[in-house]
Design a protein around this motif. Structure first.
Motif: not given
Length: 472
Positions: A300-311, A344-348
């Motif tokens: 959030e603090q980076s200010g950049h777009g992101f796609l993050w896979v969370v397990r 944010v996507v779940k697991s995969w």
């Protein structure tokens, strides 16, 4: 009689995919007179992911035959026994492979009734299979699903073993030196090697001795990616006082991207060019709830777009994880505040397809070898955040030798990374001059990967030499 090549991977989707890609490679170059059979164990290491993958390959490549072992009989105790001490997952894995030797014998004998087995190719961790293939006089090769560095360290492991009587876990602030590799903290050796008194340590030592005598070792890499360690091996520096076994660098072996749609791919296609950083940490890469919150704050603090896979956080690797509850795990309001620039996507997520998207400008990775090769083939610069297995070795190579990744600075005692560090590395990767220079080196290495498989390319040449070794 038909001729066949038999492949024997260990359980685990990463190892299986690489072995299947090797099988596809063999069929591609020798389909007129060869069949390929993949042996699969059955039992405690099975997963829905593996089952789905095998079904998909069976339907699309019927010439690649899967032979499933029967389940092992359950162990029946003769008398009540006290609860056993906790065992390493690696002890369970090695015992599982060894206990399947009778199934392996029956499978090879059955295949031999209708085909001539020209070669058996085993995962280096399926070393127990040598007892069976030797008894049947079947030429046997080892296959390393990681890079040249891992092979070099394994071959040199007996030498390091003889240099100390202490466990590596107790050698804090001590660096180990293997020819061709950057110095490695003793405490960053792969987990099974950390405790000299554990069974897996001695299993790995036995594997190292077997590798040194191997008929040949195939490695999922290409020479231009790891030239310094490849030279150390060719100079015989990793097997002192003996001959180095034949080595065949036949990578990159990667699954082809599939033509599919998904929420995250559609979302990426709507984002600006090179604006998104992708964070994914492999099938066994999990973090504590505290660490997940730090990553979220840093993004959030980076200010950049992101796609993050969370397990979902879990205490034990290789265990089945439930779907994560993102609202409970991430900081309050995080998903709403970052909705316009983050997903944010779940697991995969379909990693190969994600890395090929033009909107993706960087990759935060656990340094698993398949992920590294996928990033290299996509020309994608990385932030290296190793978690387990040989990933610290890969991290050192990426950062110090290849110069294709930035290091994520971690707390030494537990590997924890602060939100400030996450923010810093994301911004450096996406915005800085160092990040731009790294992106150019990644583009050049992508070209090297493609060149490895053109006429007279290093991997195509190596594969030809490998084929000659079992055809003669």
């Amino acid at each position: 009689m038909q001729e066949t090549i038999v492949l024997y991977p260990i359980p685990g989707i990463g190892h299986l995919v690489s072995m299947v890609e090797l099988g596809k490679l063999i069929l591609r170059h020798h389909h007129h007179h060869l069949s390929v059979t993949v042996l699969l164990t059955t039992g405690r290491f099975d997963s829905l992911t593996t089952t789905a993958y095998v079904n998909q390959i069976s339907q699309t490549i019927p010439s690649l035959i899967f032979h499933h072992f029967p389940s092992l009989p359950p162990e029946v105790p003769f008398a009540p026994a006290p609860a056993p001490a906790p065992r390493s997952p690696f002890s369970d894995l090695f015992d599982f492979i060894a206990n399947n030797n009778q199934n392996l014998l029956q499978a090879l004998q059955s295949i031999s009734e209708t085909s001539t087995i020209r070669a058996l190719i085993i995962d280096i961790f399926a070393n127990a299979a040598l007892k069976i293939s030797s008894a049947l006089s079947i030429p046997t090769y080892h296959f390393c699903t990681s890079g040249i560095a891992s092979v070099a360290l394994m071959l040199y492991f007996p030498t390091i073993h003889n240099q100390t009587t202490q466990s590596f876990k107790d050698l804090t602030n001590i660096y180990l030196h293997c020819p061709g590799l950057p110095p490695l903290r003793a405490t960053h050796m792969p987990e099974p090697l950390l405790n000299r008194d554990d069974q897996p340590y001695h299993e790995f030592l036995h594997i190292a001795y077997s590798l040194a005598k191997s008929r040949g070792i195939l490695v999922n890499t290409f020479e231009a990616l790891e030239p310094r360690v490849a030279k150390a091996l060719s100079d015989g520096l990793c097997v002192p006082n003996a001959s180095t076994p034949p080595l065949y660098y036949i990578g990159p072996l990667l699954a082809n991207p599939e033509n599919r749609t998904s929420e995250c791919l559609e979302w990426l296609d709507s984002q600006p060019y090179r604006s998104v950083v992708f964070l994914c940490f492999g099938s066994d890469g999990v973090f504590s709830a505290e660490q997940l919150k730090e990553i979220a704050i840093g993004l959030e603090q980076s200010g950049h777009g992101f796609l993050w896979v969370v397990r979902n956080p879990q205490k034990k690797r290789f265990s089945v994880a439930l779907e994560p509850d993102l609202d409970a795990l991430l900081p309050e309001g995080f998903l709403d505040r970052t909705r316009e620039r983050g997903l944010v996507v779940k697991s995969w997520a379909p990693q190969v397809e994600v890395l090929s998207r033009e909107s993706v400008g960087g990759f935060v990775t656990h340094c698993g070898w398949n992920s590294i090769l996928e990033a290299v083939c996509a020309g994608m610069p990385m932030v290296a955040w190793p978690l387990y297995a040989e990933q610290h070795i890969n991290h050192n190579l990426l950062v110090e030798d290849m110069k294709l990744a930035m290091a994520m600075e971690r707390r030494e005692e537990d590997g924890f990374v602060s939100a400030t560090e996450v923010e810093k590395r994301v911004r450096a990767l996406m915005d800085s001059e160092d990040g731009r220079a790294m992106r150019e080196r990644c583009r050049e290495m992508k070209e090297e990967a493609l060149a490895a498989w053109v006429k007279d390319g290093s991997s195509l040449t190596a594969f030809g030499k490998f084929a000659q070794s079992w055809e003669s």
